[in-house]
Structure formats: C-alpha cells, structure tokens
Design a protein around this motif. Structure first.
Motif, PDB file in Angstrom:
ATOM      1  N   ARG A  71       0.835  -1.212   0.000  1.00 31.81           N
ATOM      2  CA  ARG A  71       0.000   0.000   0.000  1.00 31.81           C
ATOM      3  C   ARG A  71       0.869   1.262   0.000  1.00 31.81           C
ATOM      4  NH1 ARG A  71      -5.352  -1.455  -1.176  1.00 31.81           N
ATOM      5  NH2 ARG A  71      -6.031  -3.140   0.150  1.00 31.81           N
ATOM      6  N   TYR A  73       3.882   1.642   1.318  1.00 32.89           N
ATOM      7  CA  TYR A  73       4.909   1.692   2.381  1.00 32.89           C
ATOM      8  C   TYR A  73       6.025   0.689   2.093  1.00 32.89           C
ATOM      9  CZ  TYR A  73       1.361   4.295   4.966  1.00 32.89           C
ATOM     10  OH  TYR A  73       0.427   5.215   5.348  1.00 32.89           O
ATOM     11  N   LEU A  90      -3.423  -3.054   7.184  1.00 31.36           N
ATOM     12  CA  LEU A  90      -3.016  -2.206   6.050  1.00 31.36           C
ATOM     13  C   LEU A  90      -3.340  -2.899   4.720  1.00 31.36           C
ATOM     14  CD1 LEU A  90      -1.347   0.260   4.938  1.00 31.36           C
ATOM     15  CD2 LEU A  90       0.676  -1.196   5.146  1.00 31.36           C
ATOM     16  N   GLU A  95      -5.198   1.372   4.499  1.00 41.60           N
ATOM     17  CA  GLU A  95      -4.544   2.435   5.277  1.00 41.60           C
ATOM     18  C   GLU A  95      -4.045   1.865   6.592  1.00 41.60           C
ATOM     19  OE1 GLU A  95      -3.944   5.402   4.186  1.00 41.60           O
ATOM     20  OE2 GLU A  95      -5.185   5.285   2.388  1.00 41.60           O
TER      21      GLU A  95
END
Ligand code: CMC
Length: 430
Positions: A71, A73, A90, A95
């Motif tokens: 996502r 990261y 996540l 999120e």
C-alpha cells in the motif's frame, strides 16, 4: 490510472490502436482487452512474463531497484517499525489503522483463533507422516464445510468474517498439522498472547510443563510473517484470484493458493533451500554445487536464488539476512555451519559470471530457513509458515477482486498446436 497514450498494431494491412494505461508506478501497460474482438488474434505469453492479469492497489514491486511496497509503504520500514497484525490491517483495508481501529481488529482476529472442535477429528484421517502442507490444503479447504455463515461471496459482511477467520485460524491449523505429525496433543490458542507468540505457543508448548515465549523470538517470527504477507500477482495469488473468479468460496480459494505455494519454485523453496545448504555441508563443496546449477543438462538449481520479478536484491532477503544474524546470536548459536555455507555461497555466486549475467540474487527463501531451523522448526514446517503469513495477502487480493465491478471469470486462451480435425476410426481399423 492515466490514459491517453496509444500503441499501434499493424496486422495484415490493417492498423489497430491499443490504449496504453499508465500505472501509479511501474511500466506502462498495453490494453489488449478488445484485441480479439477487433482483430481476431490472441496474444501468446506462457508464464505471463509480459501480462498484467488485473489492476491492483495492494502491493508494488520494482524488480530492477529491488523495492517492495505494501500500500505504498516500503517493506523495510514496515519490517522495522510495524508488526504483522497492523500490516494485515493495512493490506486488507488500504490504510494504517489508528489506535482504536487496531485494537478492534486485533480483538476480532484474536476471538476467532479457535477452530471448530469437530475439526480435530478431521485431522485424524491423515497419516501421521503427512507433510503439513498436505494437511493444510485439506483442512483449510474443509473450513468451507464448517463455516457456512461466511461462504456467500456476494455478501460483504460474510466476506469480512471469512477474512478474519482465515487470518485467525490458519496459524492454529498449521500448528495443529505440526503437533499431529509429532503425535503430541493439539495446543489451544491463548488469546492474551500476540499473534506470533501465540503461534510459537501452539507449536512448542506441551500440556506437561509451562512454556514461556521468548519476546525476541516472537519479534523475529512476527517479522518473518510481515516479510511474507503479500507479493502482488505471484503464482499462488494468481491461483487464488483465478479460483475466486469462478465464484468459489474463500476457503476453497485459499486452499488452492496453499496447493500452489507448495511447489519448490515458489514457497516450497525455503524447505528445499535449507536441505540444499545442508547437503552442501561445507564451504569446500560450494564450487561443485555451483557447477551443477550452471550445467544446462542438470536440473539442479540453486534454491533461494533467482526471481521472476527481482533482477536485483530481493529486499526481503536483506532483512532476513540481518534477522538470521540476530536470531542466531540471541540463541547463542555461533559458527552455525549452515549459515556459513549460505554466506559463502551468496558471496561466490554474486561474483560468478553466470549469476551476474542472469541477474540472479538471493530471494526471501535463502535465509528464512536458517532462522526457522534455529527457532526449532523442522524443514517441513517452513512452507506452512509461509502459507500462514501469505493468507492475508491472498485474502486481500481476493476481496479486491470480488469487489471490482469489472471482475469476470479468468479464462486464458491458448495457441493450439495439436492434431487438425480428423475422423474417429473404429477399433478394428486401427
Ligand atoms: N539456479 C540456477 N539457474 C537459475 C536459477 C537458479 N536458482 N534461477 C534461474 N536460473 C537461470 C535459468 O536456468 C535460466 O537460464 P537460461 O536463460 O540460460 O535458460 C535463467 O536463469 C532465467 O530463469 P527462468 O527459469 O526463465 O526464470 P523464471 O523467472 O521463470 O524463474 C524462479 C524464477 C524463482 C522460478 C527461478 O529463479 C528458480 O527456480 N529459483 C529457485 C527456486 C526459488 O528459490 N524459488 C523461490 C522464489 S522467491 C519466493 C517465492 O516467490 O515463492
């Protein structure tokens, strides 16, 4: 997804304009969805080396740079600063959770860790010497026979319950498969423990004496789970998506993913890699095995090396290598011969013309087995641990696909090279 560019295909005197889609990151994608309808031809791409099978917002890999994001990261940040259940949130919801969301999610997963008591009898049908992956394929598939209230794929609430159940119960099933192979009693989950500690407890405790989970080992276990949590459209994830595209229930789809993961080219490589390192046994024998890996007439491959997408270091392997040093240090294992062989093999291979020219680097499976073995797991448990870690990735990808209004059954075409049409001959004329 930006549109606007086009590619032109010139075929038998006619031009066909194909839309070119630009992703958030990564190479552009030529949209061939209408090609057969417009031009009457298929594309040919065995192994899907140049084909995107879907669009997805979950995971991104840059194989040339050796980058992996969940996502958005980077995996290194998640491995260092996050933990597995937060990563699960996540991947599933897109999120990072706030504290309340995380607590709620952890509580929901924790409350689902036990399996239906009748499943215990189901295990007894397997031979004691079954590979735990064989048991897992069967038992995870059998969840659809036990949890009828979460198999309606058209109901988002049922999809959500199935997701939580799978993330919660697959570790319990993996631990039960292990206990069954040992002839030891199943150990029930303990919900006051965190996810990784609970798995270690279910695998290593026995009713006869107390078992204390070492927090440092639990952190290392959690990191292994995080590193394996998702990896975009690999073979097992594509299997889950393809199975799910027909409308099959989520438990059946995840069982299909587990079956695909088992192969030594995929998740089974961690077991195969440790067995290979043990077989090499000493630094002196490395050249012999490297020569075999390079020999076109020998099917032997260097397990834990090479990747379809990474043409640079697998970022997971870097974290895993650091973890291997930490865990062995923690356990007081010094001069581990397998680790010595692994490090020397890596050093020599990375300087070898064959591996350099083919861009073959260590992958996630190269060091994971050394850590798992040091923790006390037999090699047969390595792939089940990969499977339980990947369950969240499979389920996130499955949910994304089901919720996509463009979702249709996956149905590849083929280049038929068999016999032309011919007439049946009765037996006495053959
Ligand atoms: N040892 C020796 N040669 C190799 C290796 C290896 N491990 N991997 C690839 N090659 C060679 C291969 O022979 C081929 O040579 P040539 O071009 O001369 O025919 C070239 O490199 C390209 O290989 P490929 O098979 O076309 O590549 P692929 O993308 O289809 O395969 C792979 C990727 C992971 C299946 C392969 O690298 C492999 O079999 N590796 C060993 C198994 C392994 O470690 N798998 C775990 C992958 S990471 C975890 C996961 O995804 O599950």
């Amino acid at each position: 997804m930006a549109e606007g560019k086009t590619a032109r295909l010139h075929l038998e005197g006619k031009d066909y304009d194909l839309a070119v889609l630009s992703p958030t990151a990564g190479p552009d994608v030529v949209d061939i969805r209408k090609l057969y309808g417009d031009a009457g031809v298929f594309t040919y791409d065995p192994g899907f080396t140049s084909t995107a099978s879907c669009d997805s917002t979950i995971t991104y890999i840059d194989g040339d740079k050796g980058e992996l994001w969940y996502r958005g990261y980077p995996i290194e940040q998640l491995a260092a600063q996050s933990h597995y259940l937060e990563v699960c949130y996540l991947l599933l919801y897109g999120e990072l959770p706030n504290p309340d969301q995380l607590l709620d999610f952890e509580t929901r997963v924790t409350r689902h860790t036990m399996v239906h008591e009748q499943m215990h009898y189901f295990f007894r049908g397997f031979r004691r010497d079954s590979h735990p992956m064989a048991t897992m394929v069967g038992v995870v598939g059998a969840m659809s026979a036990f949890y009828h209230d979460s198999i309606d794929i058209n109901d988002p609430v049922q999809r959500e319950i199935a997701s939580i159940r799978l993330i919660a119960k697959v570790p319990t099933i993996a631990a039960m498969a292990y206990k069954y192979s040992l002839g030891q009693p199943f150990v029930y989950p303990r919900n006051e423990l965190d996810y990784a500690s609970n798995f270690l407890h279910m695998c290593f405790s026995v009713p006869a004496e107390p078992y204390h989970v070492d927090p440092a080992l639990s952190r290392a276990m959690d990191r292994i789970f995080t590193l394996h949590a998702d990896h975009e459209q690999n073979a097992s994830t594509s299997t889950v998506r393809l199975a799910g595209s027909s409308g099959a229930n989520p438990f059946a789809c995840i069982a299909a993913g587990i079956a695909c993961l088992w192969g030594p080219a995929h998740g089974g490589a961690n077991q195969a890699c440790l067995e290979m390192l043990r077989e090499i046994g000493s630094v002196e024998r490395i050249p012999e095995f490297l020569a075999r890996a390079k020999d076109k007439n020998d099917p032997f491959r260097l397990m834990g090396f090479g990747h379809r997408v990474y043409k640079n270091f697998d970022p997971r392997a870097k974290v895993m290598k650091e973890s291997a040093d930490e865990v062995l240090d923690l356990l007081g294992v010094h001069n581990n011969p397998t680790l010595q062989v692994a490090k020397e093999l890596e050093r020599i291979a990375l300087e070898d013309e064959y591996f350099v020219s083919k861009k073959l680097y260590p992958n996630v499976d190269f060091y994971s087995g050394i850590i798992l073995e040091a923790m006390g797991f037999p090699t047969s448990m390595f792939t089940p641990i990969f499977a339980l870690s990947r369950t969240v990735g499979w389920i996130s990808q499955w949910k994304e696909m089901i919720a996509d209004p463009q979702n249709k059954i996956g149905r590849p075409r083929q280049l038929y090279v068999g016999a032309p049409r011919r007439d049946y001959k009765p037996l006495d004329q053959r």
